[in-house]
Design a protein around this motif. Structure first.
Motif, PDB file in Angstrom:
ATOM      1  N   ALA A 159     -39.728 -17.326 -38.844  1.00  0.00           N
ATOM      2  CA  ALA A 159     -39.183 -16.073 -38.333  1.00  0.00           C
ATOM      3  C   ALA A 159     -38.405 -16.320 -37.044  1.00  0.00           C
ATOM      4  N   ASN A 160     -37.496 -15.385 -36.729  1.00  0.00           N
ATOM      5  CA  ASN A 160     -36.749 -15.512 -35.477  1.00  0.00           C
ATOM      6  C   ASN A 160     -37.665 -15.193 -34.292  1.00  0.00           C
ATOM      7  N   LEU A 161     -37.145 -15.373 -33.086  1.00  0.00           N
ATOM      8  CA  LEU A 161     -37.975 -15.224 -31.888  1.00  0.00           C
ATOM      9  C   LEU A 161     -38.613 -13.849 -31.778  1.00  0.00           C
ATOM     10  N   ALA A 162     -37.840 -12.810 -32.070  1.00  0.00           N
ATOM     11  CA  ALA A 162     -38.369 -11.448 -31.940  1.00  0.00           C
ATOM     12  C   ALA A 162     -39.529 -11.223 -32.894  1.00  0.00           C
ATOM     13  N   ASN A 163     -39.400 -11.688 -34.133  1.00  0.00           N
ATOM     14  CA  ASN A 163     -40.474 -11.515 -35.108  1.00  0.00           C
ATOM     15  C   ASN A 163     -41.687 -12.373 -34.766  1.00  0.00           C
ATOM     16  N   GLN A 164     -41.460 -13.595 -34.282  1.00  0.00           N
ATOM     17  CA  GLN A 164     -42.595 -14.414 -33.845  1.00  0.00           C
ATOM     18  C   GLN A 164     -43.338 -13.730 -32.701  1.00  0.00           C
ATOM     19  N   ALA A 165     -42.593 -13.193 -31.754  1.00  0.00           N
ATOM     20  CA  ALA A 165     -43.218 -12.513 -30.618  1.00  0.00           C
ATOM     21  C   ALA A 165     -44.009 -11.295 -31.085  1.00  0.00           C
ATOM     22  N   LEU A 166     -43.479 -10.562 -32.047  1.00  0.00           N
ATOM     23  CA  LEU A 166     -44.202  -9.406 -32.589  1.00  0.00           C
ATOM     24  C   LEU A 166     -45.530  -9.837 -33.209  1.00  0.00           C
ATOM     25  N   ASN A 167     -45.522 -10.965 -33.922  1.00  0.00           N
ATOM     26  CA  ASN A 167     -46.758 -11.466 -34.523  1.00  0.00           C
ATOM     27  C   ASN A 167     -47.809 -11.754 -33.450  1.00  0.00           C
ATOM     28  N   HIS A 168     -47.386 -12.457 -32.385  1.00  0.00           N
ATOM     29  CA  HIS A 168     -48.328 -12.818 -31.326  1.00  0.00           C
ATOM     30  C   HIS A 168     -48.813 -11.583 -30.567  1.00  0.00           C
ATOM     31  N   ALA A 169     -47.906 -10.661 -30.288  1.00  0.00           N
ATOM     32  CA  ALA A 169     -48.287  -9.449 -29.563  1.00  0.00           C
ATOM     33  C   ALA A 169     -49.237  -8.595 -30.396  1.00  0.00           C
ATOM     34  N   ALA A 170     -48.954  -8.476 -31.688  1.00  0.00           N
ATOM     35  CA  ALA A 170     -49.815  -7.676 -32.561  1.00  0.00           C
ATOM     36  C   ALA A 170     -51.220  -8.266 -32.628  1.00  0.00           C
ATOM     37  N   SER A 171     -51.321  -9.598 -32.694  1.00  0.00           N
ATOM     38  CA  SER A 171     -52.637 -10.242 -32.727  1.00  0.00           C
ATOM     39  C   SER A 171     -53.431  -9.935 -31.462  1.00  0.00           C
ATOM     40  N   ALA A 172     -52.756  -9.950 -30.325  1.00  0.00           N
ATOM     41  CA  ALA A 172     -53.433  -9.687 -29.054  1.00  0.00           C
ATOM     42  C   ALA A 172     -53.900  -8.236 -28.959  1.00  0.00           C
ATOM     43  N   VAL A 173     -53.058  -7.303 -29.394  1.00  0.00           N
ATOM     44  CA  VAL A 173     -53.456  -5.888 -29.353  1.00  0.00           C
ATOM     45  C   VAL A 173     -54.610  -5.634 -30.326  1.00  0.00           C
ATOM     46  N   GLU A 174     -54.586  -6.314 -31.473  1.00  0.00           N
ATOM     47  CA  GLU A 174     -55.700  -6.190 -32.421  1.00  0.00           C
ATOM     48  C   GLU A 174     -56.995  -6.715 -31.816  1.00  0.00           C
ATOM     49  N   ALA A 175     -56.911  -7.779 -31.018  1.00  0.00           N
ATOM     50  CA  ALA A 175     -58.106  -8.299 -30.346  1.00  0.00           C
ATOM     51  C   ALA A 175     -58.663  -7.266 -29.374  1.00  0.00           C
ATOM     52  N   ALA A 176     -57.778  -6.609 -28.625  1.00  0.00           N
ATOM     53  CA  ALA A 176     -58.221  -5.563 -27.706  1.00  0.00           C
ATOM     54  C   ALA A 176     -58.868  -4.416 -28.480  1.00  0.00           C
ATOM     55  N   ALA A 224     -43.266  -7.637 -26.891  1.00  0.00           N
ATOM     56  CA  ALA A 224     -42.743  -8.698 -27.754  1.00  0.00           C
ATOM     57  C   ALA A 224     -41.248  -8.910 -27.542  1.00  0.00           C
ATOM     58  N   PHE A 225     -40.490  -7.852 -27.477  1.00  0.00           N
ATOM     59  CA  PHE A 225     -39.043  -7.988 -27.336  1.00  0.00           C
ATOM     60  C   PHE A 225     -38.663  -8.515 -25.952  1.00  0.00           C
ATOM     61  N   LYS A 226     -39.414  -8.148 -24.925  1.00  0.00           N
ATOM     62  CA  LYS A 226     -39.155  -8.707 -23.592  1.00  0.00           C
ATOM     63  C   LYS A 226     -39.468 -10.197 -23.567  1.00  0.00           C
ATOM     64  N   ALA A 227     -40.514 -10.600 -24.292  1.00  0.00           N
ATOM     65  CA  ALA A 227     -40.834 -12.027 -24.382  1.00  0.00           C
ATOM     66  C   ALA A 227     -39.722 -12.779 -25.103  1.00  0.00           C
ATOM     67  N   ALA A 228     -39.218 -12.208 -26.194  1.00  0.00           N
ATOM     68  CA  ALA A 228     -38.123 -12.848 -26.929  1.00  0.00           C
ATOM     69  C   ALA A 228     -36.881 -12.983 -26.057  1.00  0.00           C
ATOM     70  N   LYS A 229     -36.603 -11.964 -25.261  1.00  0.00           N
ATOM     71  CA  LYS A 229     -35.460 -12.011 -24.346  1.00  0.00           C
ATOM     72  C   LYS A 229     -35.655 -13.120 -23.311  1.00  0.00           C
ATOM     73  N   GLN A 230     -36.875 -13.261 -22.805  1.00  0.00           N
ATOM     74  CA  GLN A 230     -37.153 -14.304 -21.818  1.00  0.00           C
ATOM     75  C   GLN A 230     -36.920 -15.690 -22.415  1.00  0.00           C
ATOM     76  N   ILE A 231     -37.323 -15.893 -23.660  1.00  0.00           N
ATOM     77  CA  ILE A 231     -37.142 -17.201 -24.298  1.00  0.00           C
ATOM     78  C   ILE A 231     -35.670 -17.455 -24.594  1.00  0.00           C
ATOM     79  N   GLU A 232     -34.927 -16.402 -24.927  1.00  0.00           N
ATOM     80  CA  GLU A 232     -33.489 -16.581 -25.115  1.00  0.00           C
ATOM     81  C   GLU A 232     -32.837 -17.108 -23.839  1.00  0.00           C
ATOM     82  N   GLU A 233     -33.304 -16.627 -22.703  1.00  0.00           N
ATOM     83  CA  GLU A 233     -32.724 -17.030 -21.420  1.00  0.00           C
ATOM     84  C   GLU A 233     -33.288 -18.349 -20.930  1.00  0.00           C
ATOM     85  N   LYS A 234     -34.547 -18.682 -21.346  1.00  0.00           N
ATOM     86  CA  LYS A 234     -35.188 -19.934 -20.938  1.00  0.00           C
ATOM     87  C   LYS A 234     -35.776 -20.607 -22.179  1.00  0.00           C
ATOM     88  N   PRO A 235     -34.933 -21.253 -22.995  1.00  0.00           N
ATOM     89  CA  PRO A 235     -35.397 -21.812 -24.277  1.00  0.00           C
ATOM     90  C   PRO A 235     -36.482 -22.876 -24.153  1.00  0.00           C
TER      91      PRO A 235
END
Length: 232
Positions: free
Chosen positions: A122-139, A181-192
């Motif tokens: 998946a692209n960065l945005a979708n990967q970030a969504l996966n990680h963010a969703a897992s964390a919110v599910e843990a909470a 998630a989208f802010k994280a993807a933006k950060q990685i775009e700027e700092k690969p």
């Protein structure tokens, strides 16, 4: 509840004192963004679990709780009483929400895509969504454990063993999961050179703390199972 992070150890005496004080101990990931295990809390009161079971077992009250959840997310109480219709409306709203947040944050978005067999495809945005969703599910899992409610008895999700956990996590998709998630993807775009999973989980960990996410989830669970009011 005490959240025990990576690298921690606990003594026999500590466990004994925790049990005496009716304080739960949960093993969590860094910044509390994963829940690995927690013993049953066995709270002093079973009211929420009994109320959940009663409304879940009745088709009429079950759809009413689903409608309450959608109202919390969408800001309006939808008149529909068919769960498939409600899911369809929510799906359309989510597509809009993804597009709005992507435009607001300034990332490219071509739709939600996730291959369980190859998540890194998946692209960065979708990967970030996966990680963010897992964390919110843990909470959400921690909140469900803390309230003594039954994870298997979901009102929107039905098949997974953590159906109610997923229901609660979804209440925060628009306000926390997507923007983080989208802010994280933006950060990685700027700092690969940075790691998308680490950046996303760090951001989500801060959001969990800043937004008092778990206490908020606990209060919403209590609100869901208040005695039913007459809603059109």
């Amino acid at each position: 509840m005490i959240l025990l992070g990576p690298g921690s150890t606990v003594s026999h005496d500590a466990l004994r004192l925790l049990a005496h004080a009716r304080t739960a101990l949960a093993a969590v990931g860094e910044d509390g963004v994963r829940l690995y295990t927690a013993p049953p809390l066995i709270p002093d009161r079973s009211g929420l679990a009994r109320r959940q079971a009663m409304v879940w077992a009745d088709a009429g009250t079950k759809i009413q709780i689903a409608r309450r959840m959608y109202a919390m997310r969408l800001g309006e109480f939808l008149p529909h009483r068919d769960i498939n219709v409600l899911r369809g409306i929510e799906g359309a709203r989510m597509k809009q929400s993804y597009a709005i947040w992507a435009d607001r944050i300034g990332i490219e978005w071509h739709g939600r895509k996730y291959d369980r067999g190859d998540p890194l495809a998946a692209n960065l945005a979708n990967q970030a969504l996966n990680h963010a969703a897992s964390a919110v599910e843990a909470a959400a899992a921690i909140a469900v454990s803390a309230t003594g409610t039954i994870p298997q008895l979901g009102f929107i999700h039905e098949d997974p063993g953590q159906s109610f956990v997923l229901d609660i996590a979804d209440l925060y998709r628009d306000e926390i999961t997507i923007p983080v998630a989208f802010k994280a993807a933006k950060q990685i775009e700027e700092k690969p050179s940075e790691n998308i999973e680490r950046v996303t989980r760090r951001r989500l960990g801060r959001a969990i703390a800043d937004e008092n996410l778990i206490p908020n989830m606990i209060e919403r669970i209590k609100e869901l199972f208040k005695p039913e009011e007459d809603t059109a």
